[in-house]
Enzyme design. Structure first.
Site, PDB file in Angstrom:
ATOM      1  N   GLY A   9       0.880  -1.163   0.000  1.00  0.00           N
ATOM      2  CA  GLY A   9       0.000   0.000   0.000  1.00  0.00           C
ATOM      3  C   GLY A   9       0.917   1.211   0.000  1.00  0.00           C
ATOM      4  O   GLY A   9       1.851   1.281  -0.781  1.00  0.00           O
ATOM      5  N   GLU A  50       9.234  -7.425  -9.913  1.00  0.00           N
ATOM      6  CA  GLU A  50       7.980  -8.053  -9.477  1.00  0.00           C
ATOM      7  C   GLU A  50       8.087  -9.563  -9.652  1.00  0.00           C
ATOM      8  O   GLU A  50       8.470 -10.038 -10.721  1.00  0.00           O
ATOM      9  CB  GLU A  50       6.805  -7.485 -10.266  1.00  0.00           C
ATOM     10  CG  GLU A  50       6.533  -6.033  -9.894  1.00  0.00           C
ATOM     11  CD  GLU A  50       5.320  -5.438 -10.591  1.00  0.00           C
ATOM     12  OE1 GLU A  50       4.840  -6.031 -11.559  1.00  0.00           O
ATOM     13  OE2 GLU A  50       4.859  -4.370 -10.140  1.00  0.00           O
ATOM     14  N   SER A  83       6.004  -5.526  -0.866  1.00  0.00           N
ATOM     15  CA  SER A  83       5.976  -4.127  -1.342  1.00  0.00           C
ATOM     16  C   SER A  83       6.258  -3.146  -0.185  1.00  0.00           C
ATOM     17  O   SER A  83       7.360  -3.153   0.351  1.00  0.00           O
ATOM     18  CB  SER A  83       4.647  -3.860  -2.036  1.00  0.00           C
ATOM     19  OG  SER A  83       4.683  -2.661  -2.748  1.00  0.00           O
ATOM     20  N   ALA A  84       5.289  -2.345   0.240  1.00  0.00           N
ATOM     21  CA  ALA A  84       5.532  -1.443   1.376  1.00  0.00           C
ATOM     22  C   ALA A  84       5.986  -2.230   2.603  1.00  0.00           C
ATOM     23  O   ALA A  84       6.824  -1.768   3.382  1.00  0.00           O
ATOM     24  CB  ALA A  84       4.267  -0.632   1.702  1.00  0.00           C
ATOM     25  N   HIS A 117       8.960  -3.468  -6.775  1.00  0.00           N
ATOM     26  CA  HIS A 117       8.361  -3.225  -8.113  1.00  0.00           C
ATOM     27  C   HIS A 117       9.423  -2.673  -9.055  1.00  0.00           C
ATOM     28  O   HIS A 117       9.129  -1.833  -9.901  1.00  0.00           O
ATOM     29  CB  HIS A 117       7.219  -2.194  -8.049  1.00  0.00           C
ATOM     30  CG  HIS A 117       6.080  -2.549  -7.157  1.00  0.00           C
ATOM     31  ND1 HIS A 117       5.015  -3.316  -7.569  1.00  0.00           N
ATOM     32  CD2 HIS A 117       5.818  -2.217  -5.866  1.00  0.00           C
ATOM     33  CE1 HIS A 117       4.139  -3.436  -6.569  1.00  0.00           C
ATOM     34  NE2 HIS A 117       4.609  -2.784  -5.528  1.00  0.00           N
TER      35      HIS A 117
END
Lengths: 242, 242
Positions: A92, A198, A125-126, A162
């Site tokens: 997020g 990714e 991710s985050a 990413h």
């Protein structure tokens, strides 16, 4: 004492050609099983719809034979983390996530528990950004001001999730990803930056660091040009404190 | 008292099809002439090569009949700004720029001088971001931790420079620009966000705000869907404090 850290750091939860988290199913399942974990606390802080986000992740991971609960459903986040054996921090906005981790006094608590081996960590991710030394190389917009950019520090370098080396289009004059990372590396005390494509997964196992998943990574450092690493590469040298 | 602010806020210094700053030549020249300015202080803080960056800008703007000097060539930045009539803040990294503006005690000084009409402002990219309410909607990497995300606040809204609505590519799962801006708008007290396409220029003239340049803008707000504005649009309503 050497850190007893155990972590899986995913570039993202989505990867082209796979359903949500599907590319990481084997890694996550064996990681949890090896650590004798059945129950996983999901931390949805990087987004605002805690229930919806947790349900989305739970619907996938519960099918693999584990039980996911959202951290927001516990009365005291600190107590819940103190008593848990495994967490998954989803993606997020990295700034929002780190702000909420600090607000709930979880950053130092997680670091201690991970170091002594009583808590294992999965991030995406985050959730991968905050596992590193700092969030200086997130791609996210700084939508909220956190008390620090320093993060949990399971690993002593930075990650750019990413990671992609294409420019947006040839006419656009905005900076490329590589230019942005190069700007960071000009800063004093900049740590190396690992760009995780990714589908890439970093497996942190004490003093060992192995690149897993279905896609590779690119390492940027002050002293060297960027270097590509394929799935299976041993990156343990990155765990030596700089 | 109403602000006597005078500013030109460029999305970027480069625009496809033009040499450096060429698309903005007429606007910048007439802006400086109308304000009886011959001398311009360039602030290269968003990059690290102060001399090289200043020379690049000076080589362009001096040819138009003005004289550019770099802020870093003055013994005391605060004194130089106190005594100057016009500044141009160039692009680079917004976090690095804002950090250096705070470190040199320039944020509040600039704001006061701009409000009372004794300093006129030109900004580009990062230099446009710091002219707004806050840097929450920069595209840049957070390579250094500034003491605040609040900025000079010549205008009471936020800007996203280099605005582009295309996704990087269809297989990439990273967030789009619009998703990032939408995340910001979910925050409490989020200001409207004006996405300035490359080639767009905002002309701030007291209580008037006109879109100029060679490309338009897109407005994002909490209450409305995004709306497109073309060159020539009157955006003065955005100057009303929220």
């Amino acid at each position: 004492m050497a850190s007893r850290r155990q972590a899986l750091l995913l570039s993202s939860s989505n990867c082209h050609g796979y359903n949500l988290l599907e590319f990481a199913k084997a890694e996550i399942s064996s990681f949890l099983q090896r650590n004798n974990v059945k129950d996983l606390i999901f931390i949805p802080y990087a987004q605002n719809d805690f229930d919806g986000y947790t349900t989305k992740i739970k619907n996938v991971i519960d099918q693999w034979g584990f039980t996911v609960t959202g951290l927001h459903t516990y009365p005291k986040p600190e107590t819940a983390i103190s008593e848990s054996k495994a967490i998954f921090i989803g993606g997020g906005n990295t700034f929002l996530l780190l702000k909420r981790l600090y607000k709930n006094n979880l950053v130092q608590l997680m670091k201690s528990k991970i170091d002594d081996g009583s808590l294992i960590y999965i991030g995406s991710s985050a959730g991968t950004n905050v596992a590193t030394k700092s969030i200086h190389t997130t791609n996210d917009m700084p939508i909220i001001y956190p008390p620090s950019f320093e993060a949990i520090g399971i690993v002593p370098f930075n990650i750019n999730p990413h990671y992609i080396d294409k420019v947006e289009n040839e006419e656009h004059k905005g900076e490329t990803r590589d230019q942005r990372i190069a700007e960071y590396l000009e800063m004093q005390h900049a740590a190396p930056v690992l760009g995780l494509k990714e589908g890439a997964i970093l497996h942190v196992d004490g003093s060992k660091l192995i690149l897993k998943g279905v896609n590779g990574a690119v390492l940027f450092s002050r002293s060297q040009k960027k270097s590509e690493y394929n799935v299976g590469a041993d990156l343990s040298f990155l765990l030596n404190e700089i």
